[in-house]
Design an enzyme around this catalytic site. Structure first.
Site, mmCIF file in Angstrom:
data_model
loop_
_atom_site.group_PDB
_atom_site.id
_atom_site.type_symbol
_atom_site.label_atom_id
_atom_site.label_comp_id
_atom_site.label_asym_id
_atom_site.label_seq_id
_atom_site.Cartn_x
_atom_site.Cartn_y
_atom_site.Cartn_z
ATOM 1 C CG LEU A 53 -1.926 -1.096 1.402
ATOM 2 C CD1 LEU A 53 -2.625 -0.981 2.759
ATOM 3 C CD2 LEU A 53 -2.955 -1.075 0.273
ATOM 4 C CG ASP A 54 0.284 4.297 -2.871
ATOM 5 O OD1 ASP A 54 1.180 3.573 -3.349
ATOM 6 O OD2 ASP A 54 -0.673 4.741 -3.535
ATOM 7 N NE ARG A 55 5.668 8.428 3.414
ATOM 8 C CZ ARG A 55 6.721 8.400 4.235
ATOM 9 N NH1 ARG A 55 6.553 8.433 5.534
ATOM 10 N NH2 ARG A 55 7.942 8.357 3.736
ATOM 11 C CB THR A 57 -3.226 3.623 0.876
ATOM 12 O OG1 THR A 57 -3.169 4.468 -0.286
ATOM 13 C CG2 THR A 57 -4.454 2.733 0.778
ATOM 14 N NE ARG A 162 -3.020 8.421 -4.794
ATOM 15 C CZ ARG A 162 -1.738 8.641 -4.495
ATOM 16 N NH1 ARG A 162 -0.929 7.615 -4.251
ATOM 17 N NH2 ARG A 162 -1.261 9.864 -4.465
#
Length: 250
Positions: A53-55, A57, A162
């Site tokens: 996961l992105d930072r 998220t 996104r």
């Protein structure tokens, strides 16, 4: 906030990652990451992140225990046998449901972009599909019209949800890269710029993971966290829900 192990099984873990945590080191600066935290909790054990996961998220991700299981889960991931769904707050009112079937690639490979990681819909590049349904639309006193959507990526491209929602005109709320001029993100990461560094994180949450393991169905699901719930609950309903939002957003 610290991470939490939601499901601890012999062959895998399902972990709830808070927003703001990196899943693994991206540079040798000593930042304590999710994989570091996991190795503290399960010392002397081989652990492999099956999903990432992105930072900013939050939510669920899958961790394999042992090299053999890591290989098996990796193959399942390639065969798209691990299903993941996300909850997001997006600007405006998307259609009730749909599939965004648009190829994605790094924008800077095709036209100028100041943000290296920024993805965009680029014809004839990497296939990407995101299925979604709009749960409800409300009006927030400062953000304006926003919708709660459930998004299920059918492919695993970088920043897929996104970038896809920006493409259809409904960028994720508080996203600093998508739906914004480049300077918003560049100013945010520039420590010399006089800007509040504690900007709200983007409104994307990994809410559900499901797959079959040893012929048994595995399903793990959690609601949106308090920060996103506060945005949603602070908004006024303006439309009839297409499904029961309280079961999703509670």
């Amino acid at each position: 906030m610290t991470p939490a192990v939601i499901s601890e099984e012999q062959d895998f873990l399902i972990v709830d990652k808070p927003a703001g945590w990196l899943v693994h080191p991206t540079r040798p600066d000593g930042t304590f990451t999710l994989i570091d935290w996991l190795r503290d909790q399960f010392p002397d054990e081989f652990l492999s992140l099956v999903s990432r996961l992105d930072r900013e998220t939050s939510g669920l991700l899958l961790v394999a225990r042992g090299k053999i299981n890591a290989s098996l889960f990796g193959k399942m991931q390639q065969r798209r046998e691990i299903q993941k769904s996300y909850l997001a707050l997006v600007h405006g009112r998307p259609p009730e449901s749909g599939v965004i079937d648009q190829p994605l690639d790094r924008l800077g490979k095709h036209r100028p972009s100041q943000i290296y990681v920024r993805q965009a819909v680029i014809p004839d590049t990497y296939p990407a599909q995101t299925e979604y349904r709009t749960v409800e639309t409300r009006t927030h006193p400062t953000i304006g019209e926003i919708s709660l959507v459930e998004a299920t990526p059918k492919t695993g491209r970088l920043h897929q949800i996104r970038a896809h929602f920006e493409h259809i005109g409904h960028a994720v709320v508080h996203d600093k890269i998508y739906g914004q001029p480049d300077r918003v993100f560049l100013n945010y990461i520039d420590k010399d710029t006089d800007i509040k560094q504690e900007m709200a994180r983007h409104s994307l949450h990994s809410s559900k993971i499901s797959f079959f393991w040893l012929n048994s169905p595995i399903l793990c699901e959690i609601p949106i966290p308090a920060d996103l719930s506060a945005i949603w609950e602070g908004s006024d309903p303006i439309s009839v829900a297409v499904s029961d939002p309280m079961e999703i957003a509670k």
